[in-house]
Enzyme design. Structure first.
Site, PDB file in Angstrom:
ATOM      1  N   ARG A   1      16.561 -16.460  16.061  1.00  0.00           N
ATOM      2  CA  ARG A   1      16.633 -16.554  16.618  1.00  0.00           C
ATOM      3  C   ARG A   1      17.530 -16.278  17.563  1.00  0.00           C
ATOM      4  O   ARG A   1      17.103 -15.663  18.835  1.00  0.00           O
ATOM      5  CB  ARG A   1      16.167 -17.704  17.180  1.00  0.00           C
ATOM      6  CG  ARG A   1      15.437 -18.298  17.987  1.00  0.00           C
ATOM      7  CD  ARG A   1      14.291 -19.656  18.132  1.00  0.00           C
ATOM      8  NE  ARG A   1      15.441 -20.807  17.486  1.00  0.00           N
ATOM      9  CZ  ARG A   1      16.132 -21.716  16.704  1.00  0.00           C
ATOM     10  NH1 ARG A   1      15.452 -21.407  15.361  1.00  0.00           N
ATOM     11  NH2 ARG A   1      16.399 -22.503  17.172  1.00  0.00           N
TER      12      ARG A   1
ATOM     13  N   TYR B   1       7.609 -31.069   6.644  1.00  0.00           N
ATOM     14  CA  TYR B   1       7.972 -29.873   5.875  1.00  0.00           C
ATOM     15  C   TYR B   1       7.118 -29.521   4.575  1.00  0.00           C
ATOM     16  O   TYR B   1       6.550 -27.937   4.199  1.00  0.00           O
ATOM     17  CB  TYR B   1       8.940 -30.320   5.787  1.00  0.00           C
ATOM     18  CG  TYR B   1       9.734 -29.507   4.926  1.00  0.00           C
ATOM     19  CD1 TYR B   1      10.511 -28.155   5.323  1.00  0.00           C
ATOM     20  CD2 TYR B   1      10.386 -28.835   3.689  1.00  0.00           C
ATOM     21  CE1 TYR B   1      11.009 -27.572   5.183  1.00  0.00           C
ATOM     22  CE2 TYR B   1      10.711 -28.572   2.545  1.00  0.00           C
ATOM     23  CZ  TYR B   1      11.719 -26.890   3.452  1.00  0.00           C
ATOM     24  OH  TYR B   1      11.865 -25.825   3.177  1.00  0.00           O
TER      25      TYR B   1
END
Length: 313
Positions: A68, A232
């Site tokens: 990113r 998660y």
């Protein structure tokens, strides 16, 4: 010796076996790849992703490392280049559809296609006994939708070959359907997700949307979701289901155009994501992903692995 001690002993023994296997070079007969074989690794600037990129490049593939943050990704790719490895870099934010499109267009123009995709980019905001869902939206968007959207964008670029192209999704045992301590309580939903006849993209998307809606409403604790690292776990449950679904959808491709997709659990790895509290190294955590990407007889698809062994979803 208690059950935890025995489990630890078994894990350490298996990791020693894998470390030994890693020292055995692939023979010419096993090496279906060349320096022209291109692998994309998302989230490759650190941790497991960096180690997967390093090991694939060390085996002689050309690796496109993505991250990113461009500065972190360039630093990582340059470090691998200094080792004499064939590594390229391109920025990728898996949450940004335009970023995904730019990567696909750049790959098409620069390499013409790819042979391996490792979906490693992921996030987790809970450490130790924490179980906050404050960042649930971002966790699900990154881990599940990021994996799905990158895969769907790059599958058209996967090159035909006799051995087939490969997709490896980094997942987790926390996302197992029938885990003993951390699973969906909704038996009907579990059965629908487990059955390939009823499994669909709509079902998986509806599951994660329901979870996120309950998080927003503050009712998720009574929704029967996994109790450990809930956001998660739900995101990785979705990744596992998506892996099986894509394997089914890709299974009817003709010989020479096959794409095999599997997922694996790297274990509790000593990385920033675990607060450096894991019990295995990034090198060991990357191993099964690299092994899956390079399997010579890759008629294996839609499966879940850990420590180079298939485990149940």
């Amino acid at each position: 010796m208690g059950s935890k001690e025995r489990a630890k002993e078994r894990r350490e023994k298996r990791l020693q076996e894998i470390s030994l296997l890693r020292t055995i070079p692939y023979s010419d007969h096993q090496r279906w790849w060349t320096s022209e074989t291109v692998a994309v690794v998302t989230g490759g600037n650190r941790g497991i992703g960096f180690e997967i990129a390093r090991q694939l490049a060390d085996h002689g593939l050309t690796v496109i490392l993505t991250s990113r943050e461009s500065s972190a990704g360039l630093e990582a790719s340059n470090a691998l280049k200094e080792l004499g490895l064939s590594v390229d870099y391109h920025q990728l934010d898996v949450l940004d559809s335009l970023s995904i499109k730019k990567l696909a267009e750049w790959i098409q123009q620069t390499y013409g296609g790819i042979d391996v995709l490792v979906n490693n980019a992921g996030v987790n905001y809970n450490l130790g006994a924490e179980n906050s869902v404050e960042h649930a939206q971002n966790v699900v968007a990154t881990n599940y939708y990021g994996t799905k959207n990158v895969s769907q964008a790059l599958i058209p670029l996967m090159r035909p070959s006799a051995v087939g192209a490969r997709i490896v999704n980094v997942s987790s045992r926390l996302g197992r359907l029938n885990g003993r301590r951390n699973r969906l309580e909704d038996k009907d939903l579990r059965e629908k997700l487990a059955n390939l006849e009823t499994l669909s993209e709509e079902l998986v998307d509806r599951m994660v949307s329901t979870f996120l809606q309950q998080v927003e409403e503050g009712t998720y604790t009574s929704g029967g979701w996994p109790q450990m690292f809930t956001d998660y776990s739900v995101s990785k449950l979705a990744v596992n289901a998506f892996t099986r679904l894509m394997a089914k959808m890709l299974s009817d491709r003709p010989d020479g155009q096959k794409i095999y997709i599997n997922c694996y659990c790297p274990g509790w790895v000593k990385t920033a994501m675990t607060g450096w509290a894991g019990n295995i190294s990034a090198e060991d955590g990357a191993d099964t992903g690299v092994w899956l990407a390079l399997l010579q007889d890759q008629a294996i698809t839609g499966k879940f692995f850990a420590e180079r062994r298939e485990i149940n979803f």
